[in-house]
Design a protein around this motif. Structure first.
Motif, PDB file in Angstrom:
ATOM      1  N   PHE A  93      -1.086   8.758   7.998  1.00 26.55           N
ATOM      2  CA  PHE A  93      -1.192   8.115   6.692  1.00 26.55           C
ATOM      3  C   PHE A  93      -2.256   7.024   6.692  1.00 26.55           C
ATOM      4  O   PHE A  93      -2.664   6.540   7.748  1.00 26.55           O
ATOM      5  N   ASP A  94      -2.680   6.639   5.489  1.00 27.02           N
ATOM      6  CA  ASP A  94      -3.623   5.522   5.388  1.00 27.02           C
ATOM      7  C   ASP A  94      -2.888   4.208   5.612  1.00 27.02           C
ATOM      8  O   ASP A  94      -1.661   4.148   5.640  1.00 27.02           O
ATOM      9  N   VAL A  95      -3.646   3.126   5.767  1.00 32.77           N
ATOM     10  CA  VAL A  95      -3.064   1.860   6.201  1.00 32.77           C
ATOM     11  C   VAL A  95      -2.032   1.300   5.212  1.00 32.77           C
ATOM     12  O   VAL A  95      -1.012   0.740   5.620  1.00 32.77           O
ATOM     13  N   ASN A  96      -2.265   1.473   3.918  1.00 34.84           N
ATOM     14  CA  ASN A  96      -1.311   0.951   2.931  1.00 34.84           C
ATOM     15  C   ASN A  96       0.025   1.676   3.001  1.00 34.84           C
ATOM     16  O   ASN A  96       1.091   1.059   2.890  1.00 34.84           O
ATOM     17  N   ASN A  97      -0.024   2.987   3.183  1.00 33.48           N
ATOM     18  CA  ASN A  97       1.213   3.754   3.289  1.00 33.48           C
ATOM     19  C   ASN A  97       1.907   3.515   4.631  1.00 33.48           C
ATOM     20  O   ASN A  97       3.138   3.553   4.711  1.00 33.48           O
ATOM     21  N   ARG A  98       1.115   3.251   5.677  1.00 31.19           N
ATOM     22  CA  ARG A  98       1.719   2.883   6.963  1.00 31.19           C
ATOM     23  C   ARG A  98       2.559   1.623   6.803  1.00 31.19           C
ATOM     24  O   ARG A  98       3.679   1.528   7.310  1.00 31.19           O
ATOM     25  N   ARG A  99       1.975   0.642   6.108  1.00 33.61           N
ATOM     26  CA  ARG A  99       2.669  -0.633   5.906  1.00 33.61           C
ATOM     27  C   ARG A  99       3.901  -0.440   5.021  1.00 33.61           C
ATOM     28  O   ARG A  99       4.962  -1.015   5.281  1.00 33.61           O
ATOM     29  N   LEU A 100       3.788   0.364   3.974  1.00 38.83           N
ATOM     30  CA  LEU A 100       4.912   0.632   3.085  1.00 38.83           C
ATOM     31  C   LEU A 100       6.075   1.262   3.846  1.00 38.83           C
ATOM     32  O   LEU A 100       7.230   0.826   3.726  1.00 38.83           O
ATOM     33  N   ILE A 101       5.777   2.265   4.653  1.00 35.43           N
ATOM     34  CA  ILE A 101       6.821   2.950   5.417  1.00 35.43           C
ATOM     35  C   ILE A 101       7.434   2.005   6.446  1.00 35.43           C
ATOM     36  O   ILE A 101       8.658   1.992   6.648  1.00 35.43           O
ATOM     37  N   LYS A 114      -8.007  -0.546  13.862  1.00 34.38           N
ATOM     38  CA  LYS A 114      -7.034   0.529  13.674  1.00 34.38           C
ATOM     39  C   LYS A 114      -5.658  -0.097  13.549  1.00 34.38           C
ATOM     40  O   LYS A 114      -4.980  -0.384  14.553  1.00 34.38           O
ATOM     41  N   LEU A 115      -5.251  -0.341  12.325  1.00 32.28           N
ATOM     42  CA  LEU A 115      -4.009  -1.065  12.069  1.00 32.28           C
ATOM     43  C   LEU A 115      -2.828  -0.101  12.118  1.00 32.28           C
ATOM     44  O   LEU A 115      -2.641   0.726  11.223  1.00 32.28           O
ATOM     45  N   THR A 116      -2.025  -0.197  13.192  1.00 30.78           N
ATOM     46  CA  THR A 116      -0.815   0.610  13.325  1.00 30.78           C
ATOM     47  C   THR A 116       0.385  -0.326  13.455  1.00 30.78           C
ATOM     48  O   THR A 116       0.259  -1.444  13.961  1.00 30.78           O
ATOM     49  N   TYR A 117       1.543   0.149  13.037  1.00 35.88           N
ATOM     50  CA  TYR A 117       2.696  -0.740  12.889  1.00 35.88           C
ATOM     51  C   TYR A 117       3.849  -0.469  13.839  1.00 35.88           C
ATOM     52  O   TYR A 117       4.813  -1.242  13.859  1.00 35.88           O
ATOM     53  N   ARG A 118       3.797   0.560  14.645  1.00 40.04           N
ATOM     54  CA  ARG A 118       4.975   0.926  15.428  1.00 40.04           C
ATOM     55  C   ARG A 118       5.361  -0.155  16.452  1.00 40.04           C
ATOM     56  O   ARG A 118       6.547  -0.418  16.657  1.00 40.04           O
ATOM     57  N   ARG A 119       4.368  -0.781  17.092  1.00 37.14           N
ATOM     58  CA  ARG A 119       4.691  -1.828  18.070  1.00 37.14           C
ATOM     59  C   ARG A 119       5.239  -3.072  17.369  1.00 37.14           C
ATOM     60  O   ARG A 119       6.238  -3.654  17.788  1.00 37.14           O
TER      61      ARG A 119
END
Length: 381
Positions: free
Chosen positions: A48-56, A363-368
Motif C-alpha cells: 500500500f501507499d504511505v497514507n494507507n499504511r498509516r491508516l491501517i 521508505k516509511l513502514t509502520y510494522r516496527r
C-alpha cells in the motif's frame, strides 16, 4: 468429614486445572491474534501507499488496544467465575457463553476510543527533521558539556548541539548540568556560590570522567568557528533578576546571534522574561506534557519522549511550532518519534540517529513502530 475434605481438594484441583487450561488457551489465542495483526501491517507496508499504511496501522492499534481490554476482562472473569461456581462444567459454560463475545466487542470499542483519547496513534511526519546532540556528546559515554567532546560531536554533523549552562557567583556562565560539582580531591562546589576564577582551576569528576569545566564564551567561540549551531538550556532559578538576564544577553547575545542559537529552559518565567531582551528563538523544556498555545514566546517545545504522543504533536503543529523530544537513543524509539510528528530528536547518538531518520523517511513502514506503540501503550481511560 473425610468426604468433605476430599470434595474440597477435588474442587480446588478442578478449578486450578480449568484456570491453567483457560490461560493456555488465552496465551495461544492472543499470540495468534497479535501475530495476525503484525502480518496485516507487514502486508500493508509492502503493497500500500504511505497514507494507507498509516491508516491501517492506526486501525490495528485501536483493535489491539481493545484486545488488551478483552484479555484483562477475561482473566478477571475467569477468576471470579472459579470463585463463585461450584462445578467445573458450570464454570466452563459461563466462560464459553455468548455474553463473553458481546463483552469482547464492547471492550474493543472502548479500546479504540482509548487509543484516540490517549494519543497512541500515528500522524503524518514533519517534512523536515532535526538531529540534536544531547549535552554535546556523540556517543553515550562521552564527557558531557565539554570542549573535549565538542570537536568529535561536530564531526557527526548534528543540526544543533544541546548544552546546559548556568552562572557562577561572579556571573560567568559555564557548561554543566548539575548545580553542584565534585572535584577529584573530594570537594563539592556549588556553581552559583563559587567564582569562575576558582572553578576553572578545579578538575571535576562526573560519571567516571575527570575534566575541567568550560566557559560558555570559549565553547560558543569554537562552535561559531566551526559553524555549529547550539541549543542552549539556561539552568536558572526564580531568583534571577531582570538585570541579570539583561547582563546575560549583553555578554553573550552577539555570539549567540552569530551562532543562530536557540534558548530553552524548564523555568517558564525565565523564558517569558528573557524573550523581552533578545530576538533569539526561545522554547519551553519540560519533562511533562504542557499546555500548548499560540504565544510567540515558546516557538518550540522540548518534551521528554515518554510523554510525547500524536495528540500533543498535532496541537503543537497546529500552532506552527516545533516539537523536540529527549532523550531518544533506541532505533525503534527514533522511528516511532518520527511517526508521531516529532521533528527534533535530542539524542546521545547523533550520527546513528541521522542514518535511521534518513532511511525511515525514504521508505516509511509502520510494522516496527506498531510493535513499539503496543509495548509502550498508555491509556487515559
Amino acid at each position: 468429614m473425610n468426604a468433605i475434605k476430599i470434595s474440597v481438594r477435588e474442587g480446588m484441583a478442578s478449578a486450578i486445572q480449568l484456570f491453567l487450561k483457560s490461560i493456555i488457551r488465552l496465551v495461544v489465542a492472543s499470540g495468534i491474534g497479535f501475530a495476525l495483526l503484525y502480518f496485516l501491517q507487514l502486508f500493508a507496508d509492502t503493497f500500500f501507499d504511505v497514507n494507507n499504511r498509516r491508516l491501517i496501522a492506526n486501525i490495528l492499534l485501536a483493535i489491539t488496544s481493545g484486545l488488551m481490554y478483552v484479555i484483562t476482562a477475561y482473566i478477571l472473569n475467569l477468576y471470579v467465575t472459579l470463585l463463585t461456581t461450584d462445578h467445573k462444567k458450570d464454570a466452563e459454560k459461563k466462560l464459553n457463553g455468548s455474553s463473553i463475545f458481546l463483552q469482547g466487542l464492547i471492550l474493543i470499542v472502548i479500546g479504540a476510543g482509548s487509543t484516540l483519547i490517549s494519543g497512541n496513534y500515528f500522524i503524518s511526519p514533519r517534512e523536515k527533521y532535526l538531529v540534536i546532540a544531547h549535552k554535546g556528546v556523540s556517543y553515550p559515554n562521552a564527557v558531557p558539556n565539554s570542549l573535549i567532546a565538542l570537536k568529535r560531536t561536530i564531526a557527526t554533523h548534528p543540526d544543533y548541539i544541546e548544552i546546559d549552562i548556568q552562572p557562577t557567583k561572579d556571573g560567568v556562565y559555564v557548561l554543566t548540568h548539575n548545580t553542584k560539582v565534585k572535584t577529584v580531591s573530594g570537594e563539592t562546589l556549588d556553581i552559583s556560590k563559587t567564582n569562575w576564577s576558582t572553578l576553572k582551576t578545579k578538575k571535576v569528576t562526573e560519571d567516571g570522567h575527570q575534566f575541567y569545566l568550560t566557559s560558555f564564551s570559549k565553547y560558543i567561540d569554537l562552535a561559531n568557528n566551526k559553524k555549529q549551531k547550539l541549543l542552549v538550556e539556561l539552568k536558572l532559578n526564580q531568583t534571577i533578576t531582570d538585570e541579570q538576564l539583561k547582563q546575560f544577553v549583553a555578554k553573550y547575545g552577539k555570539q549567540m546571534k552569530e551562532n543562530k542559537s536557540e534558548i530553552q529552559s524548564m523555568n517558564q518565567n525565565v523564558i517569558k522574561r528573557i524573550y523581552q531582551y533578545t530576538s533569539l528563538t526561545t522554547g519551553l523544556l519540560s519533562p511533562l506534557k504542557n499546555t500548548v498555545d499560540g504565544n510567540k514566546i515558546s516557538k518550540f517545545y522540548a518534551i521528554e519522549y515518554s510523554k510525547v504522543d500524536a495528540h500533543l504533536s498535532s496541537q503543537i503543529r497546529q500552532h506552527n511550532k516545533d516539537l523536540y523530544s529527549w532523550t531518544v537513543n533506541d532505533k525503534l524509539d527514533v522511528e516511532t518519534a518520527y511517526m508521531i510528528g516529532v521533528n527534533g530528536v535530542i539524542t546521545d547518538k547523533p550520527r546513528e540517529t541521522r542514518t535511521i531518520l534518513e532511511n525511515i523517511s525514504e521508505k516509511l513502514t509502520y510494522r516496527r513502530a506498531f510493535i513499539s506503540m503496543i509495548l509502550n501503550q498508555q491509556s487515559d481511560i
